[in-house]
Design a protein around this motif. Structure first.
Motif, short mmCIF file in Angstrom:
data_model
loop_
_atom_site.label_atom_id
_atom_site.label_comp_id
_atom_site.label_asym_id
_atom_site.label_seq_id
_atom_site.Cartn_x
_atom_site.Cartn_y
_atom_site.Cartn_z
N GLN A 77 49.78 -37.12 27.13
CA GLN A 77 50.69 -36.01 27.66
C GLN A 77 51.53 -36.40 28.88
OE1 GLN A 77 50.84 -33.19 25.91
NE2 GLN A 77 52.09 -31.95 27.32
N PRO A 78 50.90 -36.93 30.03
CA PRO A 78 51.85 -37.51 31.19
C PRO A 78 53.11 -38.17 30.67
CG PRO A 78 49.41 -37.77 31.46
CD PRO A 78 49.37 -37.29 30.16
N VAL A 79 52.85 -38.94 29.66
CA VAL A 79 53.87 -39.86 29.19
C VAL A 79 54.90 -38.88 28.56
CG1 VAL A 79 54.66 -41.82 27.77
CG2 VAL A 79 52.59 -41.61 29.12
N GLN A 80 54.59 -37.80 27.80
CA GLN A 80 55.64 -37.06 27.17
C GLN A 80 56.33 -36.33 28.10
OE1 GLN A 80 54.09 -34.58 24.08
NE2 GLN A 80 52.18 -35.79 23.52
N LYS A 81 55.58 -35.68 29.19
CA LYS A 81 56.37 -35.01 30.38
C LYS A 81 57.33 -35.86 31.01
CE LYS A 81 53.05 -31.32 31.26
NZ LYS A 81 52.42 -30.50 32.38
N TYR A 82 56.91 -36.93 31.35
CA TYR A 82 57.61 -38.26 31.91
C TYR A 82 58.77 -38.16 31.45
CZ TYR A 82 59.30 -42.78 33.24
OH TYR A 82 60.28 -43.91 33.67
N LEU A 83 59.06 -38.48 29.93
CA LEU A 83 60.07 -38.74 29.00
C LEU A 83 61.15 -37.55 29.00
CD1 LEU A 83 58.30 -40.61 26.01
CD2 LEU A 83 59.65 -41.73 27.92
N GLN A 84 60.56 -36.32 29.12
CA GLN A 84 61.42 -35.20 29.19
C GLN A 84 62.14 -35.11 30.34
OE1 GLN A 84 58.63 -31.94 28.37
NE2 GLN A 84 57.96 -32.78 26.34
N TYR A 85 61.47 -35.55 31.71
CA TYR A 85 62.07 -35.31 33.06
C TYR A 85 63.02 -36.25 33.11
CZ TYR A 85 58.47 -31.65 34.23
OH TYR A 85 57.98 -30.68 34.34
N PHE A 86 62.68 -37.52 32.60
CA PHE A 86 63.48 -38.80 32.64
C PHE A 86 64.79 -38.46 31.79
CE2 PHE A 86 63.29 -43.61 32.74
CZ PHE A 86 64.48 -43.66 33.53
N GLN A 87 64.50 -37.95 30.59
CA GLN A 87 65.97 -37.77 30.09
C GLN A 87 66.79 -36.39 30.56
OE1 GLN A 87 64.90 -35.31 26.36
NE2 GLN A 87 66.69 -36.17 25.28
N LYS A 88 66.03 -35.60 31.21
CA LYS A 88 67.01 -34.51 31.94
C LYS A 88 67.59 -35.19 33.03
CE LYS A 88 66.72 -29.71 33.79
NZ LYS A 88 67.32 -30.21 34.89
N ALA A 89 67.03 -35.95 33.86
CA ALA A 89 67.69 -36.61 34.89
C ALA A 89 68.87 -37.55 34.71
CB ALA A 89 66.85 -37.37 35.78
N LEU A 90 68.53 -38.08 33.56
CA LEU A 90 69.66 -39.11 33.01
C LEU A 90 70.75 -38.14 32.43
CD1 LEU A 90 70.14 -42.16 32.68
CD2 LEU A 90 69.31 -41.92 30.15
N ASN A 91 70.49 -37.16 31.59
CA ASN A 91 71.67 -36.18 31.23
C ASN A 91 72.45 -35.47 32.52
OD1 ASN A 91 71.17 -36.89 28.59
ND2 ASN A 91 69.82 -35.33 28.20
N ASP A 92 71.55 -35.09 33.55
CA ASP A 92 72.24 -34.43 34.52
C ASP A 92 72.98 -35.47 35.72
OD1 ASP A 92 71.18 -32.11 33.54
OD2 ASP A 92 69.58 -32.03 35.14
N GLN A 93 72.76 -36.74 35.15
CA GLN A 93 73.30 -37.60 36.25
C GLN A 93 72.84 -37.78 37.57
OE1 GLN A 93 75.61 -40.50 35.04
NE2 GLN A 93 73.92 -39.82 33.55
N ASN A 94 71.47 -37.26 37.71
CA ASN A 94 70.84 -37.19 38.88
C ASN A 94 70.43 -38.51 39.60
OD1 ASN A 94 69.32 -36.79 41.41
ND2 ASN A 94 68.76 -34.58 40.64
N VAL A 95 71.33 -39.34 40.45
CA VAL A 95 71.05 -40.40 40.64
C VAL A 95 69.66 -40.64 41.31
CG1 VAL A 95 71.92 -42.87 41.59
CG2 VAL A 95 73.19 -41.36 40.58
N TYR A 96 69.38 -39.91 42.14
CA TYR A 96 68.16 -40.01 43.09
C TYR A 96 66.89 -39.91 42.32
CZ TYR A 96 64.45 -38.82 46.15
OH TYR A 96 63.31 -38.58 46.74
N GLU A 97 66.94 -38.94 41.30
CA GLU A 97 65.77 -38.72 40.21
C GLU A 97 65.78 -39.73 39.35
OE1 GLU A 97 65.33 -34.80 38.51
OE2 GLU A 97 65.33 -33.70 40.29
N ILE A 98 66.90 -40.22 38.93
CA ILE A 98 66.92 -41.49 37.81
C ILE A 98 66.11 -42.51 38.61
CG2 ILE A 98 68.25 -43.24 36.69
CD1 ILE A 98 70.38 -40.72 36.25
N GLU A 99 66.32 -43.04 39.64
CA GLU A 99 65.88 -44.07 40.48
C GLU A 99 64.58 -43.76 40.73
OE1 GLU A 99 67.08 -46.72 44.56
OE2 GLU A 99 67.57 -44.58 44.38
N ASN A 100 63.98 -42.49 41.03
CA ASN A 100 62.77 -42.43 41.28
C ASN A 100 61.67 -42.49 39.90
OD1 ASN A 100 60.43 -41.34 42.79
ND2 ASN A 100 60.74 -39.18 42.20
N TYR A 101 62.42 -41.93 39.02
CA TYR A 101 61.66 -42.09 37.42
C TYR A 101 61.73 -43.53 37.10
CZ TYR A 101 61.76 -37.09 36.85
OH TYR A 101 61.71 -35.94 37.07
N TYR A 102 62.93 -44.34 37.25
CA TYR A 102 62.92 -45.54 37.14
C TYR A 102 61.86 -46.43 37.95
CZ TYR A 102 64.77 -50.31 36.51
OH TYR A 102 64.76 -51.88 36.17
#
Length: 535
Positions: free
Chosen positions: A43-68
């Motif tokens: 379940q944590p991986v599923q949530k992570y993928l959802q948030y990561f996808q949202k950050a990538l689609n929103d082009q939020n570089v700070y959050e992308i970097e944090n997830y990456y």
């Protein structure tokens, strides 16, 4: 999410019914398959993928970097430390049919397999990773305008670095035929364009051309203002994604040409980058800096420009020593291991250069170098033992590659080490030419003038052979310098006037300030240790 990050199991702020909207169809069979995939992925991986996808689609570089940087490594250690992440097909039910996110996910997925799976990638995975890079670079390069993709510099560097690494790994894999089945060999024979050298070079040069990075660097070096540089950059070069990919591709070309043994071409790629002026380097990615200095220093060494190689290695090793507890400490353990290995390699290469071209090196750096190389091997190198040079070279050099496929019909042979043996042979030929020079140099240090005949007698050589050795020494000393400003850095220099050798002692006095500063630091460490123990 807050700026401090946090546990990915506790993340909030994204709709809980997102998965249902993307996955459940109303068809019982499809929903059953969906639930099976969901249960297989924590379940944590599923949530992570959802948030990561949202950050990538929103082009939020700070959050992308944090997830990456943080999220991926955190979940890898927790769930996938020795096994692969879920395949891209298995997460479609979670993230939907999002082509761009799936491409970026697969880039991380295959990189993880190369880095963490003990058995390494299968032949099919090597092929699929190549196709995924093709999809990624086609998306970036074939667009009419800059694509809507903004990634942190660290990820952009890792993409180029991993692209070249996987090409390098494939050429090694392709040349190891002894344990491959006939089917595997037939597949390799039938797919000559997979990880082809021309395809890899085409990608790197296309990124350089698209970004106009050379033109931008040239304009920057000429002192143009930002508006003028923006005009030079154009629509693509003005976009951070293209500019940084172009810059990193230049470093990639330096690395690739070095791996092919074309050192002159490798250095010419960086004609608009002055690595001694770090302000001209757009990026502050530590791995990029270290890689640049490593391959520049190695190219100088193979071109016998030992003074330039020593300066290059000394500069980056000093930087690593000063930042290993600050900047570099933020890197993941895997990256730290790679940096530590490359550091050890550079110490060995520095030792080779310092032996062939003795100059004074910073005391702390010299001590660290001798510790890394080992007292025994260092002593053997000073005596001119060929095996010691070969050991240090084999450890310090990169994994050279052959740009062409092996002869698949020649039988189950392993030819992946042939490029290394060839480059090592070239280097050892240079060492052999200098076998007697350290002894001659040690005698020259003892005198200010000396008749040629007398010194030849000391060395049990006839005058003609000894004169040839002196000319060889002079030639090597001149060739090892990149410019005349380095002339005074050698410990000894000489010229011959008639039958007399005139020796100029250019040895630099020991830097006492560095020694006392080092002792002060040691004293402070002892004092702090005593205070912490309440002594």
């Amino acid at each position: 999410m807050n700026k401090e990050g946090g546990s990915y199991e506790e993340m909030t702020g994204f709709e809980n019914d997102y998965v249902d909207q993307q996955g459940h169809t109303g068809d019982p069979n499809l929903d059953l398959e969906y639930e099976r995939h969901r249960q297989a992925i924590p379940q944590p991986v599923q949530k992570y993928l959802q948030y990561f996808q949202k950050a990538l689609n929103d082009q939020n570089v700070y959050e992308i970097e944090n997830y990456y940087e943080n999220g991926w490594n955190h979940l890898t250690e927790k769930f996938f430390s020795s096994e692969a992440w879920p395949e891209a097909e298995s997460i479609v039910h979670i993230v939907g049919n999002d082509p761009l996110f799936l491409i970026m996910y697969k880039e991380l997925y295959y990189r993880h397999i190369y880095a963490r799976i003990q058995s390494g990638p299968t032949q099919e995975q090597r092929f699929k990773s190549y196709y995924n890079y093709c999809d990624l670079f086609n998306y970036i390069l074939n667009a009419d305008g800059p694509v809507a993709l903004d990634l942190p510099n660290q990820w952009l560097w890792d993409i180029i670095d991993e692209f070249i690494y996987q090409f390098q790994a494939f050429t090694q894999y392709r040349c190891k035929l002894s344990k491959k089945s006939e089917e595997e060999i037939d597949i390799l024979r039938g797919n000559p364009k997979i990880w082809n050298i021309h395809s890899v070079l085409n990608v790197l040069h296309s990124l350089v051309d698209k970004s106009k990075i050379n033109e931008q660097l040239q304009a920057y070096n000429e002192g143009m203002n930002q508006d003028a540089i923006a005009n030079v950059a154009g629509i693509f070069g003005g976009c951070s994604l293209y500019k940084m990919l172009g810059y990193f591709s230049l470093i990639g070309l330096l690395r690739l040409h070095s791996l092919l043994g074309d050192y002159q071409h490798a250095l010419s790629v960086l004609e608009n980058i002055n690595i001694t002026k770090r302000s001209t380097v757009y990026s502050r990615v530590p791995e990029c800096q270290i890689t640049t200095y490593y391959y520049v220093g190695f190219a100088y060494m193979m071109m016998r420009k030992y003074q330039a190689a020593i300066d290059t290695f000394s500069s980056i090793l000093t930087y690593i020593q000063r930042t290993k507890n600050t900047t570099l400490q933020r890197s993941s353990q895997y990256k730290m291991d790679m940096i530590n290995k490359q550091t050890d390699q550079m110490f060995n290469l520095l030792g080779l250069c310092a032996t062939l071209y003795p100059v004074r090196i910073d005391e702390s750096l010299s001590q660290a170098m001798k510790e890394k190389i080992g007292a025994d091997k260092w002593g053997r190198m000073q005596k001119g033992e060929k095996t010691a040079f070969e050991e240090s070279y084999s450890f310090g050099c990169p994994k050279f590659l052959s740009p062409v496929a092996p002869n698949f019909d020649a039988g189950p042979l392993n030819s992946h080490k042939e490029p290394l043996h060839h480059q090592c042979k070239v280097f050892l030929e240079e060492v052999e030419q200098q076998a007697r020079l350290p002894t001659i140099r040690s005698y020259l240090k003892l005198y200010s003038t000396m008749p040629v005949e007398k010194l030849a007698a000391f060395l049990d050589m006839d005058i003609e052979d000894f004169t040839a050795q002196l000319m060889c020494l002079k030639h090597k000393m001149n060739n090892a310098r990149s410019d005349k400003d380095q002339e005074g850095q050698l410990e000894v220099d000489f010229y011959i006037d008639g039958d007399m050798i005139h020796i100029a002692d250019t040895k630099i006095q020991r830097g006492y300030a560095d020694y006392f500063i080092k002792q002060i630091h040691k004293f402070e460490e002892v004092r702090n240790c005593l205070k912490s123990d309440n002594v």
